[in-house]
Design a protein around this motif. Sequence first.
Motif, short mmCIF file in Angstrom:
data_model
loop_
_atom_site.label_atom_id
_atom_site.label_comp_id
_atom_site.label_asym_id
_atom_site.label_seq_id
_atom_site.Cartn_x
_atom_site.Cartn_y
_atom_site.Cartn_z
N LEU A 21 0.85 -1.18 0.00
CA LEU A 21 0.00 0.00 0.00
C LEU A 21 0.89 1.23 0.00
O LEU A 21 1.88 1.28 0.72
N LEU A 45 -9.34 1.88 0.47
CA LEU A 45 -8.93 0.48 0.56
C LEU A 45 -10.20 -0.35 0.53
O LEU A 45 -11.04 -0.24 1.42
N THR A 97 -7.03 1.25 -3.66
CA THR A 97 -6.28 0.00 -3.65
C THR A 97 -7.25 -1.14 -3.36
O THR A 97 -8.08 -1.03 -2.46
#
Length: 500
Positions: free
Chosen positions: A31, A41, A217
Amino acid sequence: MTEAESGVPLAEARGVSKRFGSTVALADARLRVMPGESHALVGRNGAGKSTLVNVLTGIFPPDAGEVRFDGEPAPSPGDRDGWRARAACVYQKSTIIPELTVAENLFINRQPGSRGVIGWKRMRREAADLLAAWDVGVDPSAEAGDLSVQDRQFVEIARALSFGARFIILDEPTAHLDNAEIERLFTRMRGLQESGVTFLFISHHLQEVYEVCQTVTVFRDARWIATEPVSGLPRDALVEAMTGEAAELGRSTGHREPVTSQVRLEVTGLSDGAFQDVSLRVRRGEVIGLAGSSASGKVELAETLVGLRRPRAGRATLDGTPVPFGDVRRAVRAGIGFVPRDRHRQGLVPELSVGENATMAIAGRLGPYGVVAPKRLRAAANGSIADLDIKTWGPEQPVNGLSGGNQQKVVMARALAVEPRLLVLINPTAGVDVKSKEALLGVVDQIRQRGTSVIIISDELDDLRPCDRVLVFFHGRVTAEHAAGWNDHELVASIEGVSQ
């Protein structure tokens, strides 16, 4: 390499791995969160998000890999002050102590004063200065328990910033907020970003990712899958990254003809704090699923139907008779069976035997005058053991000596012992092995053929595959319905609130 990747990340995880026994919680995870951005996320349940948060806040040391802040190695595991000065998480479940004032929460365990005497006026003054500095409009003298959910979040953010942290993790921050509060949160986040605060934003509502985040992500199966600018990422591509299934290739449940039998359960306008104006019908022999994020209201609705909660408004009938809200015993007598979401806390009495747990709901039938006859208990328990293939040396074995899968079968046996007309299952295969999962879901197919109606509430898509229909909950309301034949991609898109 994108423009964001060319600088030094404010927070970074490199090749992080973490195991708990035989369970791989993270595998070579990565990350990169750049200064001043709001970085999302995302991932399905079990993707590794929570474990990564615990690593990023110093709760779990990684087994391999490293965490860095501003290009420097993270503090040592025991340096709590060092971690607090770098990263903080505002969890879905508030860590604010409701019995204390706002000021006391802000300075807990570090109250200003001298010689062991707390300087109360100074603490309130410093709290007011801190709240004003970060534009949090809350009275420092107010009891924290009287604050709204959103104001408690803002107080937690201010507390984290007071330690010097400029990397704030927001874990499902909108789960208990209405639309106006969500917009206020997003406005506040943008203002804090302009002041130099960086956010890691975790949400099951992907529409929010597109509203407030610059980068996303994706994790899947404990691994990093992708990091992309939000502005250039189509919604279908994001869902595909989370599920591993393309929209046109997503795994299908297979088409089934709609169930047209007599209506068994009818819910009209049911409302509570967690859900609003829910209406639905379940027919005799029909299996429906309730899907949604952890705070969507689906579990609370199920617990209302089985007598654990009492709604604020609305009604429900079972074969025309009102459902007895707020009374589990009466719900059982009315013909409602129930497998709770946590077998350890809600489903089993660990000190009792397999037989006693499996027959607990029908103890009154096992002997005269409320006295259980051992032979009747043993006979009933042996029937359940055989029907569900519970691996035990006998009804007398303590239930805490069974494997997780067999314990769950005992909970299922107790629910089936009442010969329910409606069976409500919450996360019925949580924490069980593959064979036990197949057996438990196989029971659903068996009892539906006998006319039992079933509601399955689960975060696992495989648990929902036996369903004739799946209703999707989003912020406490039913927002979509999928007939049998849905594929993973379209169901996940509905659960995550992505506009198609």
